[in-house]
Design a protein around this motif. Structure first.
Motif, mmCIF file in Angstrom:
data_model
loop_
_atom_site.group_PDB
_atom_site.id
_atom_site.type_symbol
_atom_site.label_atom_id
_atom_site.label_comp_id
_atom_site.label_asym_id
_atom_site.label_seq_id
_atom_site.Cartn_x
_atom_site.Cartn_y
_atom_site.Cartn_z
ATOM 1 N N ALA A 14 0.896 -1.097 -0.150
ATOM 2 C CA ALA A 14 -0.018 -0.121 -0.078
ATOM 3 C C ALA A 14 0.744 1.317 -0.099
ATOM 4 C CB ALA A 14 -1.033 -0.026 1.196
ATOM 5 N N THR A 15 2.054 1.064 0.614
ATOM 6 C CA THR A 15 2.934 2.547 0.673
ATOM 7 C C THR A 15 3.351 2.963 -0.542
ATOM 8 O OG1 THR A 15 3.346 1.762 3.095
ATOM 9 C CG2 THR A 15 4.635 3.657 2.149
ATOM 10 N N LEU A 37 0.807 4.142 -2.841
ATOM 11 C CA LEU A 37 0.384 5.518 -2.419
ATOM 12 C C LEU A 37 1.566 6.311 -2.994
ATOM 13 C CD1 LEU A 37 -1.021 4.967 1.100
ATOM 14 C CD2 LEU A 37 -2.323 5.851 -0.839
ATOM 15 N N LEU A 85 1.311 9.502 -5.852
ATOM 16 C CA LEU A 85 1.851 10.814 -5.345
ATOM 17 C C LEU A 85 2.741 11.391 -6.307
ATOM 18 C CD1 LEU A 85 1.809 10.596 -1.420
ATOM 19 C CD2 LEU A 85 0.614 12.421 -2.696
ATOM 20 N N PRO A 114 -5.179 12.217 -8.320
ATOM 21 C CA PRO A 114 -5.676 11.084 -7.423
ATOM 22 C C PRO A 114 -6.252 11.417 -6.167
ATOM 23 C CG PRO A 114 -3.301 11.277 -7.573
ATOM 24 C CD PRO A 114 -3.721 12.039 -8.634
ATOM 25 N N ARG A 115 -7.216 10.723 -5.648
ATOM 26 C CA ARG A 115 -7.950 11.180 -4.303
ATOM 27 C C ARG A 115 -8.024 9.781 -3.545
ATOM 28 N NH1 ARG A 115 -6.795 16.498 -4.001
ATOM 29 N NH2 ARG A 115 -7.693 17.737 -5.714
ATOM 30 N N LEU A 116 -7.921 9.807 -2.371
ATOM 31 C CA LEU A 116 -8.050 8.562 -1.640
ATOM 32 C C LEU A 116 -9.306 8.860 -0.660
ATOM 33 C CD1 LEU A 116 -6.807 5.873 -0.755
ATOM 34 C CD2 LEU A 116 -5.746 7.061 1.122
ATOM 35 N N ARG A 117 -10.462 7.595 -0.649
ATOM 36 C CA ARG A 117 -11.467 7.724 0.039
ATOM 37 C C ARG A 117 -11.649 6.396 0.805
ATOM 38 N NH1 ARG A 117 -15.297 11.927 -1.764
ATOM 39 N NH2 ARG A 117 -14.598 12.951 -3.194
ATOM 40 N N GLU A 153 -9.957 11.777 -9.656
ATOM 41 C CA GLU A 153 -11.152 12.910 -9.699
ATOM 42 C C GLU A 153 -10.996 14.086 -10.185
ATOM 43 O OE1 GLU A 153 -12.583 12.875 -5.574
ATOM 44 O OE2 GLU A 153 -12.678 10.753 -5.479
ATOM 45 N N LEU A 161 5.079 6.204 6.923
ATOM 46 C CA LEU A 161 4.951 6.941 5.480
ATOM 47 C C LEU A 161 3.273 6.557 5.001
ATOM 48 C CD1 LEU A 161 8.445 6.247 4.049
ATOM 49 C CD2 LEU A 161 7.350 8.342 4.728
ATOM 50 N N ARG A 162 3.134 5.175 5.237
ATOM 51 C CA ARG A 162 1.623 5.011 4.747
ATOM 52 C C ARG A 162 0.579 6.069 5.392
ATOM 53 N NH1 ARG A 162 -2.070 -0.180 3.870
ATOM 54 N NH2 ARG A 162 -4.054 0.782 3.757
ATOM 55 N N PHE A 208 1.421 9.496 3.624
ATOM 56 C CA PHE A 208 0.894 9.493 2.211
ATOM 57 C C PHE A 208 -0.641 9.337 1.884
ATOM 58 C CE2 PHE A 208 4.959 7.244 0.531
ATOM 59 C CZ PHE A 208 5.658 8.330 0.904
ATOM 60 N N ALA A 209 -1.129 8.665 2.758
ATOM 61 C CA ALA A 209 -2.633 8.674 2.884
ATOM 62 C C ALA A 209 -3.287 10.049 3.199
ATOM 63 C CB ALA A 209 -3.304 7.746 3.737
ATOM 64 N N LEU A 239 -1.820 12.755 2.380
ATOM 65 C CA LEU A 239 -1.641 13.731 1.286
ATOM 66 C C LEU A 239 -2.716 13.288 0.330
ATOM 67 C CD1 LEU A 239 2.314 13.581 1.084
ATOM 68 C CD2 LEU A 239 0.846 15.146 2.265
ATOM 69 N N LEU A 240 -2.916 12.181 0.015
ATOM 70 C CA LEU A 240 -3.937 11.827 -1.094
ATOM 71 C C LEU A 240 -5.251 12.073 -0.717
ATOM 72 C CD1 LEU A 240 -2.337 8.604 -2.669
ATOM 73 C CD2 LEU A 240 -2.888 10.905 -3.697
ATOM 74 N N SER A 241 -5.726 12.512 0.461
ATOM 75 C CA SER A 241 -7.015 12.372 0.907
ATOM 76 C C SER A 241 -7.788 13.123 0.127
ATOM 77 C CB SER A 241 -7.217 12.833 2.427
ATOM 78 O OG SER A 241 -8.439 13.285 2.609
ATOM 79 N N HIS A 242 -9.107 12.938 -0.283
ATOM 80 C CA HIS A 242 -9.803 13.802 -0.962
ATOM 81 C C HIS A 242 -10.307 15.071 -0.290
ATOM 82 C CE1 HIS A 242 -13.651 13.100 1.395
ATOM 83 N NE2 HIS A 242 -13.070 11.967 1.718
#
Lengths: 394, 375
Positions: A97-98, A101, A105, A117-120, A127, B289-290, B293-294, B296-299
Motif C-alpha cells: 500500500a505504501t 500511495l 503521489l 488521484p484522491r483517496l476515500r 477525480e 509513511l503510509r 501518504f494517505a 496527502l492523497l485524501s480527498h
C-alpha cells in the motif's frame, strides 16, 4: 544466425474507427457555454470527444459512464457541479500500500493537470470536480480526455505491482483460440528475431542500427498484440531506456538484451493472461493525416539514407529502417481504411521476403502511398494542421 | 585577491533585482540606493530587490539612462551590507584582472573572473570595457571589480554568437550618472537617448531636442504602467486580495514567488493552458509513511492537492487558462487562491508536527525559529 528476412505479422488488435472529430460541435459547445447554457455545453463538449456509437450524453438526467480500456470514467452533475471520477482500485492490507500511495503521489499527482488521484477510505480514484459555471468546453474536454487516458493506463498492473484490488473496471474480452495461438506465435517469433538483431547490433557496433532495432522491438509488439496489465507496462519501462537516444548506447543495448531475454522466457500462460480486447469511448491514439504520411514516408533525407544503405549493400538496415516507419504509422495513429490497408499491405508483402527485395518493395509502396494519400514534401511540416488533412480525406 | 572577495561575498551590497520581465543584479551606491542596468528594470518603475535571507524589499526606480543602460533604484529601507567603492578612473590597459559579481541564471550570488580584453571597445557609438569573464543572463547590472574590490564597470551584455566576449559600462560613465542623480530633485528622471536631457514628466517628445521618446529603448514605457497580460492581471489581483504586494512577488515573466509564513509559494505557467500554484513544503520522514501518504492523497484537500516531486512534498493548485478569461468568475477563483495560500502556510506545520516530516530545504522555518523573528 544471419538475418535473411523480416517477420512483420498482422495485428490482432481490434481496429479503432477512424472518425475525425466534428470541430463544429466544440464551437457550438463554446457558444452554449457563453450563452450561460452550461449543461447543454457540457453535453455538446463530451459528445464532441466521443467515438461514433456512443450514446449521446444527457448529464442533466442521466449519469454517464465512459469505458476507456478497462477504466470506467463516470460523470454526473450534483449541486450545480460536474463530478468526473474513475476508480483505480482499493488498497490492500496485504499489498504494498505504501508503494502504491507513493506511486500515485509521484506519478499521477502533479501540476499541469486539473484532475488528481484522491483517496476515500481505501479506494483510490482519479477525480475532478468543478462548478458548471467554470466549465469552459476547452477545460472540460482536456480534463475528460486526459483523465480517461490516465485511468486507462492505470489498469490491472496496479493489482500486479501493488497488490491492489481492482474495482469498477471493465472486463477484458478474451481472444478466441485461434487468435491466442497466433499471438503466441507472434510473440515467440518476434522476440527471437529481435534477439538476432541485437546480435547484429553487437557485430556492427552501430548506434544507428541500435536505434532502429529498439524502435522495431517495441513498435511491432505494441502494434501486433492487444496487451493489457503489467506486461505492456514493463515493456514500456524498458523501452523508455533502450529507445532513449540520450542514454549511453552500452546501457541501452544491455536493457534491450535483458528485455528480449525476459520476453523469450515469459511463460505462455502469462502472455495469454495479458491478452484481451478492450473498447474505447474516446479515441486513445492520434488521428493520422496526409502531412504525417508524407513526412514519414518521403523526403530527401529518407531517400538518401535508403540509397546509401543500398549502395553499401546493407539490405537488412534498409528493410528495417523502412519497416519501422510503417510500424510507427500503424501503431501510433488511426487511419482511414484505405490508408490503413495500403500501409498494412506493404508490410504483408515485405514480410518473409529476402531483405533486398523487401526493402525495394517497401520503398516503392511508400512512394505510391504518398502519391495516393499523402502530400508533397512542402507540406510535410503540417503534421498538426487538420485543414489539409480534412481537405484530402473528408 | 580572489580569496578576499570570496571571504566577503555575502557582506557585499550586491543584490538580485526582480521584475515581471526577468531578473538581474544591482549593487549599493549608498545605503538606500542601488545601481543596475536600465534594461534590468525596464519598463517598470517599481521592482523587487531580494536580500540574503530571501526576503524582498520594494525598490522605486528614480533615474534611468536607457541609452547608456543605467538605472538607480531607491530602496524602501536602508541596507547594512557593504557599499562598493567606485574606481577613480577607467581601466587603462588590457589583461587587467576583473571579478564579476552577480546572479547568473538566477543562482545565488556568484563570482566569475577574467581579464580586460579591451579597455575601450567601441560598439554602437558607445565605449565599453570588454572582458573574457563569464557573463550570463542575470549578471546584468552587477559590478565588475578590480583587484582592490573597486567597481571598474557595470556588467551589461555579452555577445551570444561568440565565446567569452562580455561588456561593461566604464566607471566614468557610472560616476557621471550617479553625480547627476545626487543633484536630482524630481521623483523620477529619464535621460533623453539623443541629447541626454533629463526628462521628469510624461511626454512624447524630448522638450529639449524634440526626439520622439517611444522610438528609443523603452524610453516611452517608463512613463506608463506596463501592460499586463490577462494571466498576470488575474494572478496579481489574487495576490493583492491575499495581502501580498505583487511587485515584490514578481519573479520574471509569468512567474511569481513569495513567502507566506514559512511556505514558499511559487506561481508559474508550465504551458499555455495552466497556471500552477505550488509550494514546496517538506520531506517525508523515515517512518509512518503510509499514514503520511494517505493524508496527502485524501480527498478532503480538493480542489487543492499534494504531490511528491522527488523527495519534496508539494502543495498545489491549478487554474485553467479558460478560467482566467472568464472575468465573471474571478471573485470565486481569487477566493480559492486565497484559501490555497492560507492552507499552504498551515500545511507544513501539520506535516512536520503530526507526521514527522523534515522542512523542505527552501522553506523559511530556520529563519522563523530564530530569536529575532517577529521583532
Amino acid at each position: 544466425m544471419a538475418i535473411t528476412s523480416l517477420y512483420l505479422p498482422p495485428t490482432l488488435r481490434r481496429p479503432i474507427p477512424f472518425a475525425p472529430r466534428d470541430h463544429l460541435r466544440r464551437e457550438k459547445a463554446i457558444e452554449l457555454y457563453e450563452a450561460g447554457e452550461h449543461r447543454a455545453a457540457i453535453d455538446e463538449a463530451i459528445g464532441y470527444l466521443l467515438l461514433p456509437g456512443q450514446p449521446a450524453p444527457d448529464l442533466t438526467n442521466t449519469p454517464l459512464c465512459l469505458v476507456q480500456g478497462t477504466a470506467r470514467v463516470r460523470l454526473h452533475i450534483e449541486d450545480e457541479r460536474l463530478v468526473v471520477r474513475a476508480v483505480l482500485g482499493a488498497l490492500s492490507m496485504e499489498g504494498s500500500a505504501t508503494a502504491a500511495l507513493r506511486h500515485f503521489l509521484s506519478r499521477l499527482s502533479g501540476t499541469g493537470q486539473l484532475f488528481q488521484p484522491r483517496l476515500r477510505g481505501e479506494v483510490v480514484s482519479l477525480e475532478f470536480e468543478e462548478r458548471l459555471t467554470l466549465l469552459h468546453p476547452h477545460k472540460l474536454i482536456e480534463v475528460v480526455q486526459r483523465l480517461a487516458e490516465a485511468a486507462c493506463n492505470a489498469d490491472s498492473w496496479l493489482a500486479e505491482d501493488f497488490g491492489m484490488q481492482a474495482l469498477d473496471r471493465e472486463a477484458v474480452q478474451a481472444l478466441d483460440e485461434a487468435d491466442v495461438r497466433m499471438a503466441l506465435e507472434i510473440w515467440r517469433t518476434h522476440w527471437a528475431a529481435v534477439e538476432a538483431m541485437v546480435d547484429e547490433v553487437r557485430r556492427y557496433r552501430s548506434s544507428a542500427l541500435l536505434n532502429r532495432v529498439a524502435d522495431f522491438a517495441y513498435s511491432q509488439v505494441i502494434y501486433a498484440l492487444p496487451l493489457n496489465g503489467g506486461l505492456p507496462e514493463r515493456l514500456n519501462d524498458a523501452n523508455t531506456i533502450y529507445s532513449d537516444r540520450d542514454e549511453q548506447p552500452a546501457r541501452r543495448l544491455a536493457i534491450l538484451s535483458k528485455s528480449v531475454k525476459e520476453a523469450r522466457a515469459l511463460p505462455d500462460g502469462d502472455l495469454v493472461a495479458s491478452l484481451g480486447h478492450v473498447g474505447y469511448a474516446i479515441n486513445p491514439i492520434s488521428e493520422g493525416n496526409a502531412g504525417l504520411l508524407a513526412k514519414v514516408l518521403s523526403g530527401s533525407q529518407r531517400e538518401q539514407a535508403i540509397a546509401d544503405y543500398h549502395a553499401a549493400g546493407r539490405s537488412f538496415e534498409s528493410a528495417l529502417y523502412q519497416a519501422v516507419d510503417f510500424l510507427y504509422l500503424l501503431a501510433w495513429f488511426v487511419w482511414p481504411p484505405s490508408v490503413e490497408e495500403a500501409l498494412r499491405e506493404a508490410l504483408d508483402q515485405a514480410s518473409g521476403r529476402p531483405l533486398r527485395e523487401a526493402a525495394d518493395l517497401m520503398r516503392a509502396r511508400a512512394a505510391a502511398i504518398v502519391r495516393a494519400h499523402g502530400q508533397g514534401e512542402d507540406s510535410a511540416d503540417a503534421i498538426d494542421g487538420g485543414s489539409a488533412f480534412e481537405g484530402a480525406w473528408q | 585577491m580572489t580569496a578576499q572577495v570570496f571571504d566577503a561575498i555575502d557582506q557585499l551590497g550586491v543584490f538580485q533585482v526582480y521584475t515581471g520581465n526577468g531578473t538581474g543584479t544591482g549593487f549599493l551606491i549608498d545605503e538606500r540606493h542601488l545601481l543596475t542596468n536600465s534594461h534590468v528594470v525596464a519598463p517598470y518603475r517599481e521592482v523587487a530587490v531580494e536580500m540574503r535571507d530571501r526576503s524582498r524589499v520594494l525598490g522605486t526606480v528614480r533615474r534611468v539612462h536607457p541609452r547608456r543602460d543605467l538605472a538607480i533604484v531607491e530602496l524602501e529601507r536602508p541596507m547594512t551590507e557593504r557599499v562598493l567603492e567606485l574606481a577613480d578612473e577607467d581601466v587603462q590597459r588590457a589583461k587587467q584582472p576583473v571579478h564579476i559579481l552577480g546572479f547568473p541564471v538566477g543562482l545565488p550570488l556568484s563570482l566569475t573572473e577574467g581579464v580586460v580584453s579591451h579597455p575601450r571597445q567601441l560598439l554602437d557609438d558607445q565605449v565599453f570595457i570588454q572582458t573574457d569573464a563569464a557573463i550570463n543572463p542575470g549578471n546584468s547590472g552587477g559590478p565588475m571589480l578590480d583587484d582592490a574590490q573597486r567597481v571598474v564597470a557595470v556588467t551589461c551584455s555579452k555577445l551570444d554568437a561568440a565565446e567569452s566576449v562580455g561588456f561593461g559600462i566604464p566607471v566614468a560613465d557610472v560616476r557621471a550618472f550617479i553625480a547627476g542623480f545626487r543633484t536630482q530633485t524630481e521623483a523620477f528622471g529619464l535621460h533623453c537617448p539623443a541629447c541626454e536631457e533629463l526628462i521628469a514628466q510624461p511626454t512624447r517628445h524630448c522638450p529639449n531636442c524634440g526626439t520622439r521618446l517611444d522610438e528609443h529603448d523603452d524610453c516611452g514605457d517608463f512613463f506608463r504602467s506596463p501592460d499586463l497580460q490577462p494571466v498576470s492581471e488575474f494572478v496579481e489581483a489574487a495576490l493583492r486580495a491575499a495581502d501580498i504586494n505583487p511587485v515584490l512577488a514578481r519573479h520574471g515573466e509569468l512567474s511569481w514567488s513569495f513567502y507566506r509564513g514559512s511556505a514558499l509559494v511559487r506561481i508559474f505557467c508550465c504551458c499555455a493552458d495552466h497556471v500552477n500554484f505550488s509550494c514546496r513544503l517538506a520531506q517525508p520522514g523515515r517512518s509512518g509513511l503510509r499514514e503520511l501518504f494517505a493524508h496527502l492523497l485524501s480527498h478532503e484537500h480538493a480542489p487543492f492537492f499534494f504531490d511528491l516531486n522527488g523527495s519534496i512534498i508539494r502543495f498545489n493548485h491549478v487554474v485553467h487558462m479558460a478560467d482566467v478569461f472568464t472575468p465573471s468568475e474571478h471573485p470565486a477563483l481569487i477566493a480559492r487562491v486565497g484559501e490555497f495560500i492560507a492552507r499552504a502556510d498551515a500545511a507544513d506545520d501539520i506535516l512536520i508536527e503530526r507526521f514527522g516530516c523534515q522542512p523542505a530545504p527552501d522553506t523559511m522555518i530556520d529563519r522563523l525559529d530564530s530569536p529575532d523573528h517577529g521583532a
